[in-house]
Each structure stands twice: as C-alpha cells, then as structure tokens.
Write a protein that holds these residues in place. Structure first.
Motif, PDB file in Angstrom:
ATOM      1  N   ILE A  34     -57.389  -9.627  69.906  1.00  0.00           N
ATOM      2  CA  ILE A  34     -58.655  -9.729  69.182  1.00  0.00           C
ATOM      3  C   ILE A  34     -58.503 -10.561  67.910  1.00  0.00           C
ATOM      4  O   ILE A  34     -59.390 -11.328  67.549  1.00  0.00           O
ATOM      5  CB  ILE A  34     -59.270  -8.344  68.879  1.00  0.00           C
ATOM      6  CG1 ILE A  34     -60.770  -8.486  68.585  1.00  0.00           C
ATOM      7  CG2 ILE A  34     -58.570  -7.645  67.727  1.00  0.00           C
ATOM      8  CD1 ILE A  34     -61.502  -7.164  68.506  1.00  0.00           C
ATOM      9  N   ARG A  35     -57.376 -10.433  67.256  1.00  0.00           N
ATOM     10  CA  ARG A  35     -57.163 -11.201  66.020  1.00  0.00           C
ATOM     11  C   ARG A  35     -57.142 -12.704  66.271  1.00  0.00           C
ATOM     12  O   ARG A  35     -57.401 -13.477  65.361  1.00  0.00           O
ATOM     13  CB  ARG A  35     -55.881 -10.749  65.337  1.00  0.00           C
ATOM     14  CG  ARG A  35     -56.001  -9.363  64.730  1.00  0.00           C
ATOM     15  CD  ARG A  35     -54.711  -8.925  64.054  1.00  0.00           C
ATOM     16  NE  ARG A  35     -54.858  -7.625  63.440  1.00  0.00           N
ATOM     17  CZ  ARG A  35     -54.057  -6.592  63.691  1.00  0.00           C
ATOM     18  NH1 ARG A  35     -53.042  -6.709  64.526  1.00  0.00           N
ATOM     19  NH2 ARG A  35     -54.259  -5.443  63.087  1.00  0.00           N
ATOM     20  N   TYR A  40     -64.412 -14.005  66.898  1.00  0.00           N
ATOM     21  CA  TYR A  40     -64.229 -12.682  66.288  1.00  0.00           C
ATOM     22  C   TYR A  40     -64.293 -12.843  64.771  1.00  0.00           C
ATOM     23  O   TYR A  40     -63.587 -13.662  64.197  1.00  0.00           O
ATOM     24  CB  TYR A  40     -62.874 -12.103  66.707  1.00  0.00           C
ATOM     25  CG  TYR A  40     -62.471 -10.863  65.946  1.00  0.00           C
ATOM     26  CD1 TYR A  40     -63.105  -9.657  66.176  1.00  0.00           C
ATOM     27  CD2 TYR A  40     -61.466 -10.911  64.990  1.00  0.00           C
ATOM     28  CE1 TYR A  40     -62.736  -8.519  65.479  1.00  0.00           C
ATOM     29  CE2 TYR A  40     -61.088  -9.780  64.292  1.00  0.00           C
ATOM     30  CZ  TYR A  40     -61.729  -8.592  64.537  1.00  0.00           C
ATOM     31  OH  TYR A  40     -61.362  -7.467  63.839  1.00  0.00           O
ATOM     32  N   GLY A  43     -63.406  -6.465  62.083  1.00  0.00           N
ATOM     33  CA  GLY A  43     -63.537  -5.197  62.769  1.00  0.00           C
ATOM     34  C   GLY A  43     -62.851  -4.066  62.041  1.00  0.00           C
ATOM     35  O   GLY A  43     -62.234  -4.250  60.983  1.00  0.00           O
ATOM     36  N   SER A  57     -66.601  -3.981  65.924  1.00  0.00           N
ATOM     37  CA  SER A  57     -66.264  -5.393  65.755  1.00  0.00           C
ATOM     38  C   SER A  57     -67.524  -6.237  65.661  1.00  0.00           C
ATOM     39  O   SER A  57     -68.572  -5.885  66.207  1.00  0.00           O
ATOM     40  CB  SER A  57     -65.368  -5.890  66.893  1.00  0.00           C
ATOM     41  OG  SER A  57     -65.967  -5.671  68.152  1.00  0.00           O
ATOM     42  N   TRP A  59     -69.002 -10.203  66.141  1.00  0.00           N
ATOM     43  CA  TRP A  59     -68.748 -11.422  66.897  1.00  0.00           C
ATOM     44  C   TRP A  59     -69.815 -12.470  66.576  1.00  0.00           C
ATOM     45  O   TRP A  59     -70.964 -12.127  66.302  1.00  0.00           O
ATOM     46  CB  TRP A  59     -68.750 -11.113  68.388  1.00  0.00           C
ATOM     47  CG  TRP A  59     -67.675 -10.147  68.746  1.00  0.00           C
ATOM     48  CD1 TRP A  59     -67.728  -8.782  68.671  1.00  0.00           C
ATOM     49  CD2 TRP A  59     -66.361 -10.471  69.169  1.00  0.00           C
ATOM     50  NE1 TRP A  59     -66.519  -8.246  69.039  1.00  0.00           N
ATOM     51  CE2 TRP A  59     -65.657  -9.260  69.356  1.00  0.00           C
ATOM     52  CE3 TRP A  59     -65.695 -11.680  69.431  1.00  0.00           C
ATOM     53  CZ2 TRP A  59     -64.336  -9.217  69.780  1.00  0.00           C
ATOM     54  CZ3 TRP A  59     -64.386 -11.635  69.859  1.00  0.00           C
ATOM     55  CH2 TRP A  59     -63.717 -10.424  70.029  1.00  0.00           C
ATOM     56  N   LEU A  65     -67.714 -12.385  72.559  1.00  0.00           N
ATOM     57  CA  LEU A  65     -67.351 -11.000  72.866  1.00  0.00           C
ATOM     58  C   LEU A  65     -66.967 -10.854  74.333  1.00  0.00           C
ATOM     59  O   LEU A  65     -65.943 -10.259  74.666  1.00  0.00           O
ATOM     60  CB  LEU A  65     -68.497 -10.055  72.509  1.00  0.00           C
ATOM     61  CG  LEU A  65     -68.371  -8.597  72.943  1.00  0.00           C
ATOM     62  CD1 LEU A  65     -67.119  -7.945  72.378  1.00  0.00           C
ATOM     63  CD2 LEU A  65     -69.611  -7.818  72.551  1.00  0.00           C
ATOM     64  N   TYR A  68     -63.535 -12.240  75.202  1.00  0.00           N
ATOM     65  CA  TYR A  68     -62.464 -11.311  74.808  1.00  0.00           C
ATOM     66  C   TYR A  68     -62.343 -10.155  75.796  1.00  0.00           C
ATOM     67  O   TYR A  68     -61.259  -9.838  76.284  1.00  0.00           O
ATOM     68  CB  TYR A  68     -62.715 -10.784  73.393  1.00  0.00           C
ATOM     69  CG  TYR A  68     -61.891  -9.562  73.066  1.00  0.00           C
ATOM     70  CD1 TYR A  68     -60.524  -9.668  72.827  1.00  0.00           C
ATOM     71  CD2 TYR A  68     -62.467  -8.294  73.030  1.00  0.00           C
ATOM     72  CE1 TYR A  68     -59.758  -8.532  72.565  1.00  0.00           C
ATOM     73  CE2 TYR A  68     -61.708  -7.169  72.756  1.00  0.00           C
ATOM     74  CZ  TYR A  68     -60.356  -7.298  72.521  1.00  0.00           C
ATOM     75  OH  TYR A  68     -59.608  -6.190  72.271  1.00  0.00           O
TER      76      TYR A  68
END
Length: 142
Positions: A34-35, A40, A43, A57, A59, A65, A68
């Motif tokens: 996610i990082r 993104y 979060g 989170s 987006w 989203l 991911y």
C-alpha cells in the motif's frame, strides 16, 4: 470543480489466535504494497482488544483503490482471510477532502453502510455487522 477522493474502511476479526501469526505476515506484506501503491494518499490502522483489525485509507480515485485490492500481496491474502476470520466488512465513500475519518466516524459508517464479506466460518454478528464495541489496543498511521 471540487476534487473527489475515495475513502475505504475495512474491519477483519481473527477467529482464532492460531491464525494471528499468519494474518500478521500477510498484513505486513500488504502494508509494504500500500505504501508503494499509485494513488494512495494516506491511511491508518487500528487493532482492537477483541482481535479486530481496522484500516482506513484515502485514494485519489476508485481505479487506484481497485488496482491495489486486486494485485500483489493484498490479492494473495484475501482467499486466506475467508478461512481465518469470523467477521469481515468493508465500506467506501467519496468525499471532497483527502482527510481520514475519525475512528468513531469510520465505525458509524461501517455499521450504517458497510457490507459483510464472504467468510467460511462467519460469527453470529457477521452478516448484520452487529460487531461488539471494543477498545483500541493500538492505533497507527500508515
């Protein structure tokens, strides 16, 4: 025209402590993913005392989203979650700000607008999102 951002909140409760180490391995892999995810914006994580794990989170858009969720570590973790959890739910909404919701707002939205995810061993509160209130054991930004 005002920009619109997508917020996603998830909740997953581990049904047995024997699954916790495996869940944590997959959670760490998903955090790395996610990082690095395109779109993104930020979060937060919350671990409750009843072994429920929350994510919130923000987006840039729905496409980011979905990219991911349907790829990498997150995608490989999802089939395992259906076996390891007894409660799992998600809620999404659009808003004009990239600000994360407060945890009380996230919880209220989950109860009001969330949807239960398919599980092999759902608990009695799962389908109705009637999860018990629980105190956070830990919270962090991601």
């Amino acid at each position: 025209m005002t920009a619109s951002f997508v917020l996603s909140v998830t909740r997953f409760r581990v049904r047995s402590l024997r699954f916790l180490p495996f869940f944590m391995i997959h959670a760490q892999r998903s955090l790395v993913q996610i990082r690095r995810a395109e779109g993104y914006l930020g979060g937060a994580l919350r671990h409750d005392r009843d072994h429920a794990y929350w994510t919130a989170s923000v987006w840039r858009n729905e496409a980011a989203l979905l990219a991911y969720v349907t790829s990498g570590a997150h995608r490989s973790a999802m089939p395992k979650m259906t076996e390891w959890g007894d409660e799992a739910s998600t809620v999404r909404w659009d808003q004009d700000s990239a600000a994360l919701p407060s945890w009380p707002e996230a919880i209220e939205r989950m109860r009001r607008d969330g949807r239960a995810m398919p599980l092999r061993h759902p608990g009695s509160a799962h389908a109705a999102l009637a999860f018990a209130d629980s105190e956070p054991a830990q919270m962090a930004r991601i």
